[in-house]
Structure formats: C-alpha cells, structure tokens
Scaffold this active site. Structure first.
Site, PDB file in Angstrom:
ATOM      1  CE1 TYR A  56     101.079 146.416  63.210  1.00  0.00           C
ATOM      2  CE2 TYR A  56      98.758 146.328  63.745  1.00  0.00           C
ATOM      3  CZ  TYR A  56      99.845 145.797  63.117  1.00  0.00           C
ATOM      4  OH  TYR A  56      99.712 144.641  62.373  1.00  0.00           O
ATOM      5  CB  SER A 214      91.068 150.149  46.456  1.00  0.00           C
ATOM      6  OG  SER A 214      90.107 151.158  46.676  1.00  0.00           O
TER       7      SER A 214
END
Length: 330
Positions: A56, A214
């Site tokens: 990451y 969302s």
C-alpha cells in the site's frame, strides 16, 4: 467497542477493524495529517484491529501506521496489526504480479518490521495466491516466522475453500481476509461454510463495495480512480445506483444512512465476521462506528436483502484480468 475472538479460540480483537489502504493513494490522494488523526481516533474509539499491507503506497502505509502509534501513548500490545504481503508494484505504482515464495515471505517481513518499528506483527497473510508457489510452501515459511517469534498468527487473503483447507493442514489459519458486502456475497456458497467448519475468522473488506453503498461516495467525479472497476462503468453504475436508492429508502425509515445499514448488515452475519472500516477521514469513521449500535430485526434484514438482492449487482468486483488472479473466484 465490543470485542470478539478472531477465529475459534483466537486472539481477542475489536468487533470492527480499521482498513488503512485508502490512506496511501489507492482511491486518490489522501492527507497524511488527517489519516494519522483517523488512526488515533479509531484506537481511541476502541478499535484494536488495524489492517495494512506492505504494498500500500510501496511502504507508505506501514510508515503512516508507525507514525500514528509512535509518541501517541498507545501501547504496542494494545493493538492487533495485520499485514498483507506479496503484491508487487513498479515505480509508477502499477501492480506487476505476486510473490509469495518462502524467501519473499521472510524478506518482506524483515522490511515490514523495520517500517513499523516493531518486533513482531500480530497476523501475516499473503495478499493473493502465488500460482507459481504451492500454498504449503508459503504457509510453511510463515509458520517458521511464527516459531521464531516475528509473527503471532497466520492469515490468508482472497483464497478459495480448497486452498484454505490445504493451508490449514500445514499450520492453523486464524483468519481469512476477503471482500464481503451486500453487493459481494460470493463467499456464502463454499468459502464461508469451509472457514466456519475449520474455526477460521473473517475480516471483511469492501463492506461498502468501494463506496457504492454510501450516499456520499457512490457517484463519480470525472477523475475518480474507481472508474476502472466494472461496477462503476456506464450502465452497470446506473443499475447499481438504483440498488443504492432502494437501500437509502430503508435507511431513512430507520433514521440511519445507507452506509450504516450496509455495515450493520455485514456485522449481523456472525460474530466470526469482523467488518473492516476502510476510511481516511474522521467524519466517515464516526458515521461507520455508529452503525455498530444499530439493531436490525429479522424484518429489517429481510428488507435490506430485498433492496439489494444477492446477485443483483451489475458488474464484477474487479476487471477480468484481476478476477483471474483471485483464487477465491475459481
């Protein structure tokens, strides 16, 4: 924050975890100061399980976690750090493969321990199955690191039922990390029954289907990097927004947000499933944490599943090339 055990007889962790991936540029730029504050706010709220990966941001994510804990007064043994390894990236950030060979297990771990400034990681897991390396060899190397004290528990990520059984025969697997949400329910047929039989916990990522569940994040800006995912393209995206609208209607009646219902639904699937809240902002974290206080009746759950039926989502969760790399999709 409630707690649960990660796997049968495993370590005690918070009922939800924090996924740090988005703090290192995967879905666009992130503000390091806000990310650091979000990690600390999560720990203050009782979250103990912190999920990162050495690829990451090419190490940025681990360094960020180190900085969040360093000087914060948070004792190392009060948090459970789980790390994925094996993903390979070039200098541009593009993924170029996976390496889960025994030598890479140990080499990657050495760099991770240095970046995190810790003597051990709590759980270590290959991010993907390396097609060139038998899972027994990868797991055997992690088991050696467990015996040496550098790792506490073994995990897997995005692996299928047969691979999980083979791995578990070499060394007990504590947890499987895998995508699971109202829009991604593929694990229910074979993988979930297998891990429950073996006493393996689930840390569920993608619980909002990369923001599709969302209201605040489902729609795309012109430069949104999520446009590369099939579910965010053209007619697929339009159809999936219809599913979101149905969920929003139920959420309004409950005095909640669609995201909160989606998180609460994942949490309702069993104490052995730990939702990973993937956010880089304190306000999103606060909204997500309130989902854990929702009580969903059988009627509520039925209505939620009718709004977003299993299999109704349009588009795969990854593009075709990436899907072929997922042992869990075979």
């Amino acid at each position: 924050m409630e707690t649960t055990t990660l796997g049968r007889g495993g370590p005690v962790v918070s009922r939800a975890g924090l996924g740090l991936m988005g703090m290192s540029g995967i879905y666009g730029r992130a503000d390091d100061a806000e990310s650091l504050a979000t990690i600390r706010a999560a720990v203050d709220a009782g979250i103990t399980l912190l999920d990162t990966g050495d690829f990451y941001g090419m190490g940025h994510n681990e360094l960020l976690l180190r900085d969040a804990l360093r000087g914060s007064g948070i004792p190392r043994d009060s948090v459970f750090i789980q790390v994925k390894f094996g993903g390979q990236r070039d200098p541009s950030g593009a993924f170029v493969g996976s390496d889960a060979s025994p030598a890479m297990v140990k080499s990657s771990l050495a760099y991770t321990l240095t970046r995190l400034d810790t003597d051990y990681v709590d759980l270590y897991q290959p991010a993907r199955l390396d097609p060139r390396v038998p899972i027994e060899e990868t797991v055997g190397a992690v088991a050696e690191m467990i015996k040496a004290g550098y790792v506490r528990y073994l995990g897997l990520s995005e692996m299928g039922a047969d691979t999980i059984r083979r791995a578990h025969a070499v060394h007990p697997v504590t947890a499987l990390q895998i995508e699971y949400s109202l829009m991604s329910r593929g694990i229910e047929a074979q993988i979930l029954p297998a891990v429950r039989e073996l006493g393996i916990g689930i840390t569920a990522y993608g619980i909002l289907s990369r923001g599709l569940l969302s209201t605040g994040t489902a729609r795309l800006a012109p430069d949104d990097p999520r446009a590369r995912f099939p579910r965010f393209r053209g007619e697929n995206h339009a159809r999936n927004l219809e599913l979101l609208a149905a969920l929003e209607a139920i959420a309004e009646d409950k005095g909640a947000t669609a995201a909160q219902l989606a998180i609460a639904w994942v949490a309702s699937r069993g104490d052995d499933i730990i939702p990973l809240i993937g956010t880089k902002r304190r306000d999103r974290l606060s909204e997500a944490l309130r989902a854990l206080d929702l009580t969903l009746s059988a009627d509520d759950l039925a209505a939620i599943e009718a709004a977003v039926p299993a299999g109704a989502v349009a588009g795969d969760r990854y593009d075709a090339a990436q899907v072929t790399m997922l042992d869990s999709e075979r």
